[in-house]
Design an enzyme around this catalytic site. Sequence first.
Site, PDB file in Angstrom:
ATOM      1  N   ARG A   4     -26.784  -4.897  83.859  1.00 51.14           N
ATOM      2  CA  ARG A   4     -27.177  -3.494  84.005  1.00 51.14           C
ATOM      3  C   ARG A   4     -27.501  -2.923  82.623  1.00 51.14           C
ATOM      4  O   ARG A   4     -26.604  -2.705  81.813  1.00 51.14           O
ATOM      5  CB  ARG A   4     -26.073  -2.667  84.667  1.00 51.14           C
ATOM      6  CG  ARG A   4     -26.440  -1.181  84.737  1.00 51.14           C
ATOM      7  CD  ARG A   4     -25.596  -0.383  85.724  1.00 51.14           C
ATOM      8  NE  ARG A   4     -24.224  -0.201  85.310  1.00 51.14           N
ATOM      9  CZ  ARG A   4     -23.354   0.622  85.920  1.00 51.14           C
ATOM     10  NH1 ARG A   4     -23.747   1.311  86.985  1.00 51.14           N
ATOM     11  NH2 ARG A   4     -22.114   0.722  85.499  1.00 51.14           N
ATOM     12  N   ASP A  50     -14.730   4.828  84.182  1.00 49.61           N
ATOM     13  CA  ASP A  50     -15.885   4.650  83.315  1.00 49.61           C
ATOM     14  C   ASP A  50     -16.587   5.991  83.174  1.00 49.61           C
ATOM     15  O   ASP A  50     -16.050   7.037  83.556  1.00 49.61           O
ATOM     16  CB  ASP A  50     -16.814   3.543  83.822  1.00 49.61           C
ATOM     17  CG  ASP A  50     -17.478   3.890  85.149  1.00 49.61           C
ATOM     18  OD1 ASP A  50     -17.298   5.030  85.649  1.00 49.61           O
ATOM     19  OD2 ASP A  50     -18.183   3.030  85.700  1.00 49.61           O
TER      20      ASP A  50
END
EC number: 4.1.3.1
Length: 968
Positions: A601, A881
């Site tokens: 990603r 996160d």
Amino acid sequence: MSSAAKNFYQVVKSAPKGRFKGIKRDYTVEDVLKLRGSIDIDYTLATRGANKLWQLLHTEPFVPALGAQTGNQAVQMVRAGLKAIYLSGWQVAADANSAGDMYPDQSLYPANSGPELAKRINRSLRRADQIEACEAEDYLAQRDWYAPIVADAEAGFGGALNCFELMKAYIEAGAAGVHYEDQLGSEKKCGHMGGKVLIPTAQHIRHLNASRLAADVCGVPTIIVARTDAESSRLLTSDIDPRDHPYIDYEAGRTIEGFYRLKDSTAIQYCIDRAIQYAPYTDLIWMETSHPTIADAREFAEGVHKQYPDKMFAYNCSPSFNWKKHLSPSQMEKFQKELGAMGFKYQFITLAGYHANSYSMFDLARNYKEKGMLAYSGLQEGEFAAEKHGYTAVKHQREVGTGYFDAVSRAVTGGLSSTTALSGSTEEAQFQTAVASQDEEILSLTAQNVAGDEKILTPDALRFLHDLNTEFNPRRLRLLSKRNQVQADINNSLWFPDFNKETEVLRSDQGWKGAEIPRDLQDRRVEITGPTDRKMVINAMNSGANVFMADFEDSNSPTWRNQLEGQINLYDAVRNNISYTHPTTKKEYTLNEKHAVLKVRPRGWHLPEKHVLIHNQPTSGSLFDFGLFVFHNAKALIAQGSGPYFYLPKLQSAEEAQLWADVFKYTEDKLGLARGTIKCTVLIEHLLASFQLHEIIHALKDNIVGLNCGRWDYIFSYIKTFQNHRKFLLPDRFQIGMTAPFMRNYSLEVIKACHLRGIHAMGGMAAQIPIKHDQVANDKAFALVRADKEREATDGHDGTWVAHPGLVPLAKRVFDQMMPKPNQISKNLTRANCTKEDLTVIPEGTRTEAGFRHNISVTLGYLDSWLRGTGCVPLYNLMEDAATAEISRAQLWQWLHHDAKLEDGRTIDAGLVKQTIAAETERRLIRAGSVVNRIPEAADLLEKFVTEEKMSDFLTTDAYDRLVSEGY
């Protein structure tokens, strides 16, 4: 001069009206006439500079200046747009004195050194003016090169007579202003040294009076600045002046040298009293301070203004201060403006030239040692990029006057010279354009080397990055601008999220599909995600999950080291050549023969890479992460029967998906890959994207193999999209699960669209981590995970995400039981199409104090770790996160700006927010003890994000700027 002169305006004829208002002289006009001599001498530069500076002081909010150590530095300052120059005695002592030696700032150098530097500066400015005028059609320079110089006269290098002579020398050198400090000349110290000794107030007034007399004798309205060092001086030569008596500590006795000791507790007031005494004899007053404090500056200014309301001040923005330690970035941004409003009209950085020269040369030398000519080429690239801002020194021959003296040569020879220097030079041949040709230019790197980066940052890889950015970055920036416009329309109620009527035919057409799914991606029942540090890569790929998504985005803090080491680790993992030894336990980690399929990603379109510049502009973080990985690893993966597979984050529209599609096609052609080799899954983590599922799939139909429900960012996007609309207030974030109507409708719509188009519909993240010390709590957490995964499998998801290897077996068992085949793409949902109301229905719930405090605690904890280079943080038994931090800070902003109420009836206001942030900050600092942390900076950022008028798009963009500014 005729004795007919009656006042000082007749003596100093160039002084503008009102120039000497409030100025006191302890001498007469006749004294000036007597001392002047029989011939008037014009001091054009000094007079012009003094009047220009006087005008600037009265028309600008404040006049900023940097200390120049050489004439060329002054030229660059003026070229960059500064309107004044400072001449520092410290810099003269260090490396610009007529003795040619290096001294500390203790008046050890010859007294003529400062005036000589002023001459050199003015001569350099004169040459710059001549060069520019010579090149102009009308023979006039484009700018006024003769910026006024304010010069440091130290403590006068002696008594009043020395001050008189030094002022004359500075006027002859063309200085516009001169400052004198009230220290003892023989013991003179830098304002930020110890051991300073003050002279009596009356003695310094005599010095100021002598300097004014010298200016009057020269007929120049020189700006005189009186500096007091009383704030940090602890000694006084004599108690002869009763005005000094209140500040002498008579009980402490005198020093061995006979100096009087001063009281510590009255320093600021002593500065004020001295300034009031100096005020009639000076144009500006400077209080030398030991730290940058607005409160002290305000106390000083207000104290002086009580008696002299129009008196102006000077402020030393000293390099001796640790600015970051004393002021937050937001405070720094407004620091000088606040000072200017108080009357601090001349603000300067004394040692700017010394530090700029020292650091830039050290940095070049260090990089040259490591990189050779690549380092110097990087400096040149920076110069080329600066040309669009007016920088010209890249053409160094022209900069110092070669063309000017060619004109002299042609004039001398009647235009027949054949030996002009610039014509035929390498500069003329190679520097006619600001940058090298595109084929030759790569890009410039602004960060330090990372061990092993030579196999990643190869010339060919950098050239590929350059080409990617040149081709696609302008389009990326336009799409980001369009995002802002769409958000503005929603904010202003001009548009509401809805399905696009123009693409209705595309949505209803069941005849087209997404990309063919590769064999190694058919079964994706469990995917684990995490950052790209070496240990995580090995553990994740060995975890038993089908796929590991290596994350350069939400679980990553994008320091240069993290980005490069991540690429190195993936490079090694692709080649099955990765290992890790724990530094403490010495445990060895190696990659199993059978391991997870790798997906990567990259960062979202909104994130730049500020360590890699083209034309001095940041490149795209997305293209950096994608480009380096695909360049180095695509063919190696294909040879293993896999391929370059990616997750695409933060897309908001089909146009943004089309940009990725075009990047893929360009890359495949550039690297010699078959069309469609690159495969991707798109994260649907923005509300607006859920209205364009089919359009996004269609844009990427040659490459796309799935969509994923990015649940945490999706909730954040809901808040951000409706930030200006109070009716969309959300409850505590833990009350918003995937069963909330707007979330459930979105996830089912993803499944329906994916299966219709023959691609995977991936479930969302389970952020829980095993709780080793509490079996009951662990069982409860695992039960929640199990229920969530059962819902996903029942609904039709083809796989799911986990954040911790400990959750892989649990998630795998659920999908093994409920999905015996590799996937359930054949399971078509027949539910009715969603409406815009279905996708935006407001969830019910409450806002609690616990939820409010939790949002603050999570964001503080996450930002603290993120600023220290860690983007994936275990907090409260969850792997947090950026997405969860974004929800938390966005909720706080939403609640504050819409006066939301807690369930106990209290309104969430700025006071409650700041009070709670302060309390949580203190709690965390106490708990951290001596452990290195960034909690105070995290608190500053959080308060900014929550209280700002307009919600920031992403906290990581602002926080990233801080990382870059600190050299990470």
